[in-house]
Scaffold this motif. Structure first.
Motif, short mmCIF file in Angstrom:
data_model
loop_
_atom_site.label_atom_id
_atom_site.label_comp_id
_atom_site.label_asym_id
_atom_site.label_seq_id
_atom_site.Cartn_x
_atom_site.Cartn_y
_atom_site.Cartn_z
N GLN A 200 -17.39 -46.58 -23.81
CA GLN A 200 -15.98 -46.35 -24.40
C GLN A 200 -15.87 -47.08 -26.01
O GLN A 200 -15.81 -46.26 -26.74
CB GLN A 200 -14.86 -46.64 -23.81
CG GLN A 200 -14.48 -45.52 -22.67
CD GLN A 200 -12.90 -45.87 -22.08
OE1 GLN A 200 -12.12 -45.52 -23.16
NE2 GLN A 200 -12.75 -45.92 -20.91
N LYS A 201 -16.46 -48.30 -25.61
CA LYS A 201 -16.17 -48.90 -26.90
C LYS A 201 -17.29 -48.74 -28.10
O LYS A 201 -17.24 -48.38 -29.02
CB LYS A 201 -16.50 -50.40 -26.46
CG LYS A 201 -16.64 -51.49 -27.61
CD LYS A 201 -16.69 -53.10 -26.94
CE LYS A 201 -17.50 -53.96 -28.30
NZ LYS A 201 -16.61 -54.12 -29.32
N ALA A 202 -18.58 -48.39 -27.32
CA ALA A 202 -19.76 -47.79 -28.45
C ALA A 202 -19.32 -46.49 -29.06
O ALA A 202 -19.52 -46.50 -30.11
CB ALA A 202 -20.98 -47.66 -27.48
N PHE A 203 -18.90 -45.69 -28.08
CA PHE A 203 -18.67 -44.31 -28.73
C PHE A 203 -17.60 -44.31 -29.81
O PHE A 203 -17.63 -44.03 -31.07
CB PHE A 203 -18.18 -43.34 -27.52
CG PHE A 203 -18.18 -41.84 -28.04
CD1 PHE A 203 -19.25 -41.26 -28.45
CD2 PHE A 203 -16.97 -40.96 -27.78
CE1 PHE A 203 -19.19 -39.91 -29.03
CE2 PHE A 203 -17.18 -39.83 -28.06
CZ PHE A 203 -18.06 -39.03 -28.57
N ARG A 204 -16.70 -45.17 -29.46
CA ARG A 204 -15.34 -45.38 -30.58
C ARG A 204 -16.01 -46.04 -32.10
O ARG A 204 -15.59 -45.44 -33.15
CB ARG A 204 -14.29 -46.21 -30.21
CG ARG A 204 -13.04 -46.18 -30.84
CD ARG A 204 -11.87 -47.06 -30.21
NE ARG A 204 -12.43 -48.38 -30.00
CZ ARG A 204 -12.59 -49.12 -28.85
NH1 ARG A 204 -12.40 -48.37 -27.78
NH2 ARG A 204 -12.65 -50.12 -28.79
N GLU A 205 -16.74 -47.07 -31.69
CA GLU A 205 -17.29 -47.28 -32.94
C GLU A 205 -18.38 -46.80 -33.80
O GLU A 205 -18.13 -46.75 -34.81
CB GLU A 205 -18.07 -48.97 -32.58
CG GLU A 205 -17.06 -49.88 -32.05
CD GLU A 205 -17.91 -51.27 -31.44
OE1 GLU A 205 -17.25 -52.25 -30.99
OE2 GLU A 205 -19.18 -51.25 -31.60
N TRP A 206 -19.11 -45.87 -32.88
CA TRP A 206 -19.95 -45.05 -33.59
C TRP A 206 -19.49 -43.92 -34.33
O TRP A 206 -19.67 -43.52 -35.26
CB TRP A 206 -20.82 -44.50 -32.46
CG TRP A 206 -21.91 -43.22 -32.95
CD1 TRP A 206 -22.93 -43.59 -33.59
CD2 TRP A 206 -21.67 -42.08 -32.55
NE1 TRP A 206 -23.78 -42.43 -33.71
CE2 TRP A 206 -22.79 -41.30 -33.15
CE3 TRP A 206 -20.77 -41.30 -32.01
CZ2 TRP A 206 -23.01 -39.97 -32.96
CZ3 TRP A 206 -20.96 -39.86 -31.86
CH2 TRP A 206 -22.02 -39.32 -32.29
N LEU A 207 -18.16 -43.52 -33.86
CA LEU A 207 -17.36 -42.38 -34.37
C LEU A 207 -16.95 -42.97 -35.72
O LEU A 207 -16.70 -42.23 -36.80
CB LEU A 207 -16.49 -41.68 -33.53
CG LEU A 207 -16.78 -40.91 -32.38
CD1 LEU A 207 -15.65 -40.38 -31.44
CD2 LEU A 207 -17.27 -39.60 -33.03
N LYS A 208 -16.38 -44.13 -35.56
CA LYS A 208 -15.85 -44.92 -36.83
C LYS A 208 -16.83 -45.07 -37.99
O LYS A 208 -16.58 -44.75 -39.05
CB LYS A 208 -15.19 -46.12 -36.41
CG LYS A 208 -14.09 -46.69 -37.51
CD LYS A 208 -13.34 -47.96 -36.79
CE LYS A 208 -12.74 -48.40 -38.20
NZ LYS A 208 -12.19 -49.66 -37.81
N ILE A 213 -18.55 -36.88 -38.37
CA ILE A 213 -18.85 -36.20 -36.83
C ILE A 213 -17.31 -36.13 -36.31
O ILE A 213 -16.62 -37.15 -36.43
CB ILE A 213 -19.77 -36.80 -36.08
CG1 ILE A 213 -21.10 -36.98 -36.68
CG2 ILE A 213 -19.83 -36.45 -34.52
CD1 ILE A 213 -22.03 -38.05 -36.01
N THR A 214 -16.95 -34.80 -35.93
CA THR A 214 -15.59 -34.83 -35.00
C THR A 214 -16.17 -34.19 -33.67
O THR A 214 -16.92 -33.56 -33.62
CB THR A 214 -14.69 -34.03 -35.80
OG1 THR A 214 -15.33 -32.79 -36.26
CG2 THR A 214 -14.19 -34.50 -36.96
N VAL A 215 -15.32 -34.77 -32.75
CA VAL A 215 -15.68 -34.24 -31.35
C VAL A 215 -14.26 -33.92 -30.63
O VAL A 215 -13.17 -34.33 -31.04
CB VAL A 215 -16.23 -35.52 -30.51
CG1 VAL A 215 -17.66 -36.02 -31.11
CG2 VAL A 215 -15.57 -36.57 -30.29
N THR A 216 -14.52 -33.05 -29.62
CA THR A 216 -13.33 -32.88 -28.86
C THR A 216 -13.61 -32.95 -27.27
O THR A 216 -14.90 -32.74 -27.00
CB THR A 216 -12.77 -31.26 -29.01
OG1 THR A 216 -11.57 -30.95 -28.02
CG2 THR A 216 -13.97 -30.30 -28.39
N GLU A 217 -12.63 -33.66 -26.78
CA GLU A 217 -12.98 -33.92 -25.20
C GLU A 217 -13.24 -32.67 -24.56
O GLU A 217 -12.70 -31.50 -24.87
CB GLU A 217 -11.75 -34.61 -24.55
CG GLU A 217 -12.19 -35.49 -23.44
CD GLU A 217 -10.99 -36.31 -22.84
OE1 GLU A 217 -10.18 -36.90 -23.44
OE2 GLU A 217 -11.25 -36.90 -21.78
#
Ligand SMILES: C[S@@+](CC[C@H](N)C(=O)[O-])C[C@H]1O[C@@H](n2cnc3c(N)ncnc32)[C@H](O)[C@@H]1O
Length: 235
Positions: A200-208, A213-217
């Motif tokens: 979760q932490k890695a994904f959030r930081e990478w998206l920032k 890049i935009t994603v949808t759950e």
């Protein structure tokens, strides 16, 4: 074996009529494998071109399941990339070593020979497989990208447990994303679902770091998994 054979013949015979082969496949998978059935269905239904990349293959269970459902959906051009140390987890450090612990160094180790044997035993065609052995912080780099012939990814399975490993993976995959790429995180709710640890932490930081890049759950799966679809990526 006989049941599997009858099943395959039946699917092959009836799928041109139905144009939806997985209506039949609905009876023949474990709860864990369901995520692969859904993901391959999505790829098939959206005419998505691209490969399957798995980071953290261990004994090959999920890798073989991905192959099986790709085959069932007739995704003939999909190649399968397996990234693993084949020595288990690396030394646990930084945020991965703080607080509640799931994981230990060298845990989840399966050698390369055993992995190959396992996937062949589960019906994976080795001609469609590329294996990249090594620690992610050493092998996930531009040099490896040049050697591999990945154009785009259709599905990416991230199953490497740790924040540090996931960061290396996400930085590596960025070039392979397209609208429609599914990114699965097997350990999304590890660490008691703490958003400041693990995947979760890695994904959030990478998206920032990658605002283009935009994603949808997408689907949640198993006890700890979650997945996302890339909805847009600026070239
Ligand atoms: C939980 S297992 C994968 C299970 C597998 N996907 C399955 O469902 O059958 C985690 C794997 O990640 C690999 N791994 C984790 N961090 C790694 C790193 N930094 N470099 C290389 N391999 C790593 C380990 O070797 C291990 O095989």
């Amino acid at each position: 074996m006989l049941t599997e054979l009858i099943y395959k013949v039946f699917v092959k015979a009836i799928s041109p009529i139905l144009h939806r082969p997985m209506i039949i496949g609905a009876f023949n998978y474990t709860p864990f494998e369901e995520i692969f059935r859904k993901a391959m269905d999505f790829v098939w239904n959206n005419r998505l071109e691209g490969d399957y990349l798995e980071f953290g293959v261990y004994q090959g269970k999920s890798f073989a399941a991905a192959f099986r459902f790709a085959k069932l959906f007739g995704l003939k051009s999909m190649k399968f990339y397996a990234f693993d140390s084949f020595q288990g987890l690396p030394k646990i450090s930084g945020v991965d070593a703080e607080g509640f612990q799931h994981y230990h160094e060298s845990e989840l180790s399966c050698g390369l020979a055993e992995f190959k044997k396992n996937i062949c035993g589960r019906g994976v065609d080795p001609r469609r497989v590329v294996i990249i052995p090594g620690w992610y912080n050493k092998v996930l780099n531009e040099e490896t990208k040049k050697k591999l012939q990945i154009k785009k990814a259709a599905i990416i399975m991230v199953d490497c447990d740790l924040y540090a490993s996931t960061i290396s993976v996400l930085n590596f995959i960025t070039d392979y994303l397209q609208a429609g790429t599914i990114i699965m995180f097997h350990d999304w709710f590890s660490y008691r679902a703490d958003p400041n640890r693990g995947e979760q932490k890695a994904f959030r930081e990478w998206l920032k770091k990658n605002p283009s890049i935009t994603v949808t759950e997408y689907n949640r799966f198993g006890p700890e998994g979650n997945s996302f679809i890339v909805t847009h990526i600026s070239e």
